[in-house]
Design an enzyme around this catalytic site. Structure first.
Site: not given
Length: 263
Positions: A136, A159, A234-235
């Site tokens: 994390n 996210d 994602y872009e």
């Protein structure tokens, strides 16, 4: 082996590929789930390269010290932390473009890190300026990264948790911004990118509210690290859908001679 606060770092063994690492008190890292397992070839590469290049961050009780990056990389160089490195496309490209900068890639799922290890293996792992942490990212920042030690933090496409009831899960909250500012050296850079307008506003407000951070224009200011990044999947997805990517950059107040020389 490194101990500090509530964290314990060790080679990444004994975890299922889709097993998330326990989060801390701050917002947990907002990394999209990677549920499928790793391939046989990825597992073989993992077992061969992870002992040298990787750390597994697990909750533990003993106190200790942050990661000794000089010993881990074998040199004294500026260090960038990339949060949510995913498959490592940006990580590897930006590390290759800046061989004088050491990069620590953090992700909460093993599959993406396994893909990055395979990409590293293809270009050659000898002398590579990348290290990986499975864990994390907020916990890593809290317990494994020393204050005033990072010349940059990169957070690309976290996210957005678009539903209002989930906004508290977003990574880049005011408390996380304060933690990042504490870990940056004077003039160190926070570089965030998102294709979600609502999250961009949220990130901008959180960053602007942190008194140790000031907005920067990379076209007019000298920065200690490059902010030129390759397009991620994602872009490209956002562009195909007619969306725009929003880049947000801050630097920590203050400047040192070393920071200006490392570019």
């Amino acid at each position: 082996m490194v101990h500090h606060g509530q964290m314990h770092a060790q080679p990444g063994v004994g975890l299922r590929p889709d097993t998330p690492v326990a989060s801390g008190q701050l917002p947990s890292t907002s990394i999209r789930s990677r549920r499928s397992g790793i391939s046989k070839a990825q597992r073989e590469t993992w077992e061969r390269l992870w002992p040298e290049l990787g750390l597994l961050a697990l909750p533990q009780s003993p106190r200790g010290t942050p990661v000794d990056t000089r010993a881990w990389f074998g040199r004294d160089a500026p260090v960038v932390l990339e949060i949510g490195s995913g498959s490592g496309t940006s990580t590897l490209a930006m590390a290759k473009a800046e061989p004088h900068v050491d990069v620590i890639a953090v992700d909460v799922y093993r599959r993406g890190l396994a893909q990055l290890l395979c990409a590293i293996d293809k270009v050659g792992s000898d002398g590579i300026n990348i290290r990986l942490i499975l864990g994390n990212a907020v916990d890593v920042l809290q317990h494994l990264i020393a204050p005033d030690s990072l010349c940059g933090v990169r957070v690309f496409f976290p996210d957005p948790w678009p539903k209002a009831r989930h906004h508290k899960r977003r990574l880049l909250q005011p408390a996380t911004m304060a933690l990042i500012a504490d870990r940056l050296v004077p003039s160190g850079v926070l570089h965030a990118a998102t294709d979600h307008p609502g999250y961009a506003e949220h990130i901008a407000a959180a960053g602007d509210a942190e008194p140790r951070l000031v907005r920067v224009d990379p076209d007019t200011e000298l920065l200690p690290i490059s902010v030129v990044r390759p397009a991620t999947k994602y872009e490209r997805k956002a562009q195909l859908g007619g969306g725009a990517v929003i880049e947000l950059l801050w630097k920590k107040h203050g400047c040192s001679e070393r920071d200006l020389k490392i570019r």
